[in-house]
Design an enzyme around this catalytic site. Structure first.
Site, PDB file in Angstrom:
ATOM      1  N   THR A 213     -36.171 -22.495 -32.461  1.00  0.00           N
ATOM      2  CA  THR A 213     -34.798 -21.985 -32.497  1.00  0.00           C
ATOM      3  C   THR A 213     -33.830 -22.998 -33.112  1.00  0.00           C
ATOM      4  O   THR A 213     -32.663 -22.679 -33.336  1.00  0.00           O
ATOM      5  CB  THR A 213     -34.311 -21.608 -31.085  1.00  0.00           C
ATOM      6  OG1 THR A 213     -34.544 -22.697 -30.187  1.00  0.00           O
ATOM      7  CG2 THR A 213     -35.049 -20.372 -30.578  1.00  0.00           C
TER       8      THR A 213
ATOM      9  N   LYS B 101     -39.213 -25.062 -16.376  1.00  0.00           N
ATOM     10  CA  LYS B 101     -39.974 -25.426 -17.574  1.00  0.00           C
ATOM     11  C   LYS B 101     -40.100 -26.937 -17.648  1.00  0.00           C
ATOM     12  O   LYS B 101     -39.101 -27.653 -17.554  1.00  0.00           O
ATOM     13  CB  LYS B 101     -39.303 -24.912 -18.842  1.00  0.00           C
ATOM     14  CG  LYS B 101     -40.096 -25.247 -20.114  1.00  0.00           C
ATOM     15  CD  LYS B 101     -39.394 -24.740 -21.368  1.00  0.00           C
ATOM     16  CE  LYS B 101     -38.292 -25.650 -21.843  1.00  0.00           C
ATOM     17  NZ  LYS B 101     -38.831 -26.905 -22.480  1.00  0.00           N
TER      18      LYS B 101
ATOM     19  N   LYS C 233     -46.693 -26.979 -26.396  1.00  0.00           N
ATOM     20  CA  LYS C 233     -46.809 -26.576 -27.808  1.00  0.00           C
ATOM     21  C   LYS C 233     -48.111 -27.092 -28.437  1.00  0.00           C
ATOM     22  O   LYS C 233     -48.108 -27.760 -29.471  1.00  0.00           O
ATOM     23  CB  LYS C 233     -45.599 -27.054 -28.609  1.00  0.00           C
ATOM     24  CG  LYS C 233     -44.271 -26.508 -28.098  1.00  0.00           C
ATOM     25  CD  LYS C 233     -43.108 -27.059 -28.923  1.00  0.00           C
ATOM     26  CE  LYS C 233     -41.779 -26.432 -28.526  1.00  0.00           C
ATOM     27  NZ  LYS C 233     -41.351 -26.788 -27.152  1.00  0.00           N
TER      28      LYS C 233
ATOM     29  N   ARG D 127     -29.391 -27.207 -20.771  1.00  0.00           N
ATOM     30  CA  ARG D 127     -28.146 -27.936 -20.551  1.00  0.00           C
ATOM     31  C   ARG D 127     -27.041 -27.119 -19.903  1.00  0.00           C
ATOM     32  O   ARG D 127     -26.229 -27.662 -19.146  1.00  0.00           O
ATOM     33  CB  ARG D 127     -27.657 -28.512 -21.887  1.00  0.00           C
ATOM     34  CG  ARG D 127     -28.386 -29.783 -22.275  1.00  0.00           C
ATOM     35  CD  ARG D 127     -28.174 -30.153 -23.715  1.00  0.00           C
ATOM     36  NE  ARG D 127     -29.110 -29.450 -24.591  1.00  0.00           N
ATOM     37  CZ  ARG D 127     -29.271 -29.735 -25.880  1.00  0.00           C
ATOM     38  NH1 ARG D 127     -28.535 -30.667 -26.438  1.00  0.00           N
ATOM     39  NH2 ARG D 127     -30.151 -29.072 -26.593  1.00  0.00           N
TER      40      ARG D 127
ATOM     41  N   ASP E  58     -53.849 -27.870 -32.682  1.00  0.00           N
ATOM     42  CA  ASP E  58     -54.937 -28.710 -33.175  1.00  0.00           C
ATOM     43  C   ASP E  58     -56.082 -27.778 -33.574  1.00  0.00           C
ATOM     44  O   ASP E  58     -55.920 -26.560 -33.598  1.00  0.00           O
ATOM     45  CB  ASP E  58     -55.374 -29.709 -32.099  1.00  0.00           C
ATOM     46  CG  ASP E  58     -55.889 -31.020 -32.689  1.00  0.00           C
ATOM     47  OD1 ASP E  58     -56.768 -30.951 -33.586  1.00  0.00           O
ATOM     48  OD2 ASP E  58     -55.434 -32.092 -32.268  1.00  0.00           O
TER      49      ASP E  58
ATOM     50  N   ASP F 169     -44.552 -26.514 -21.244  1.00  0.00           N
ATOM     51  CA  ASP F 169     -44.228 -26.307 -22.659  1.00  0.00           C
ATOM     52  C   ASP F 169     -44.721 -27.484 -23.496  1.00  0.00           C
ATOM     53  O   ASP F 169     -43.959 -28.376 -23.864  1.00  0.00           O
ATOM     54  CB  ASP F 169     -42.704 -26.148 -22.793  1.00  0.00           C
ATOM     55  CG  ASP F 169     -42.275 -25.788 -24.211  1.00  0.00           C
ATOM     56  OD1 ASP F 169     -43.112 -25.258 -24.964  1.00  0.00           O
ATOM     57  OD2 ASP F 169     -41.101 -26.035 -24.546  1.00  0.00           O
TER      58      ASP F 169
END
Length: 235
Positions: free
Chosen positions: A121, A35, A64, A213, A67, A62
């Site tokens: 999240t 990603k 997002k 992570r 508009d 990714d």
């Protein structure tokens, strides 16, 4: 790697050189799914995505997008030319915006699967209500946005694994629920609020998971990645 039940490694690194050093630790023949988020894309641009695709990686971009319909449609058309496999946009942009993006993917023979962001999240129930002043619960909001995404012809949504079962119940089993906020047992939550382990996400019906992570900061990322894959695919 098959796009069925993928484990995406979130390349949340400050620049390409760091990302390449990380990826070079894996066997050359291992077809990873990765990603690329805003941090890395805004630093390195389309060239980095193209390089990932040339090396055979499955790429989840990714960004997002959010508009007016025309702008998102044109942006999606340009991104589609990069050959990415997955692309995110915000379901809150509405059906017209999502439909414009979907139509833009059809300009190429194989456009990306579009995934709609439902609720981040990092949000708790209290934070969501305080920020968006919704008259419904976080879970109900996620379900509503997932249904809008399905009506718009999108492949699936991004949500926490807590909502995966409900999403499938309100849409269909083929509608994808891809879930970030994944941690191994004992890992710190960081800035995520609604987290689960790979096993828990699989049991809740997640079709794919995004892990950052827990893998990228591990002492041995290759071993940790294999552990995550094994746990997520465990039946």
């Amino acid at each position: 790697m098959s796009t069925l039940n993928p484990v995406f490694i979130a390349l949340d690194f400050p620049e390409a050189s760091v990302a390449w050093r990380f990826l070079d630790r894996f066997p050359k023949n291992q077809q990873l799914a990765v990603k690329v988020g805003m941090e890395l894309f805004y630093r390195e641009g389309p060239a980095f995505v193209t390089a990932l695709k040339e090396r055979g990686y499955t790429v989840f971009l990714d960004l997002k997008l959010y508009d007016i319909p025309h702008t998102v449609g044109q942006a999606t058309k340009n991104i589609t030319r990069l050959g990415v496999d997955y692309l995110t946009l915000h379901a809150a942009g509405g059906i017209r915006m999502m439909t414009a993006a979907k139509e833009a993917t059809l300009t190429q023979t194989k456009g990306p699967k579009l995934l709609a962001i439902t609720q981040l999240t990092s949000f708790t129930e209290d934070e969501l209500q305080a920020t968006q002043q919704l008259a419904v619960s976080l879970n109900d909001s996620v379900i509503h946005l997932a249904q809008l995404a399905q009506k718009s012809g999108l492949a699936g949504v991004i949500s926490s694994a807590y909502e995966s079962q409900a999403i499938h119940g309100a849409t269909s089993e083929s509608f994808l629920s891809i879930t970030p906020g994944i941690r191994l047992l004992g890992d710190e939550q960081g800035d995520q609020s609604r987290v689960m382990t790979p096993v828990q996400a699989q049991q809740r019906g997640a079709n794919g998971i995004v892990v950052g992570r827990s893998i990228t900061q591990a002492l041995d990322p290759v071993v940790t990645y294999e552990q995550v894959v094994t746990e997520f695919h465990k039946r």
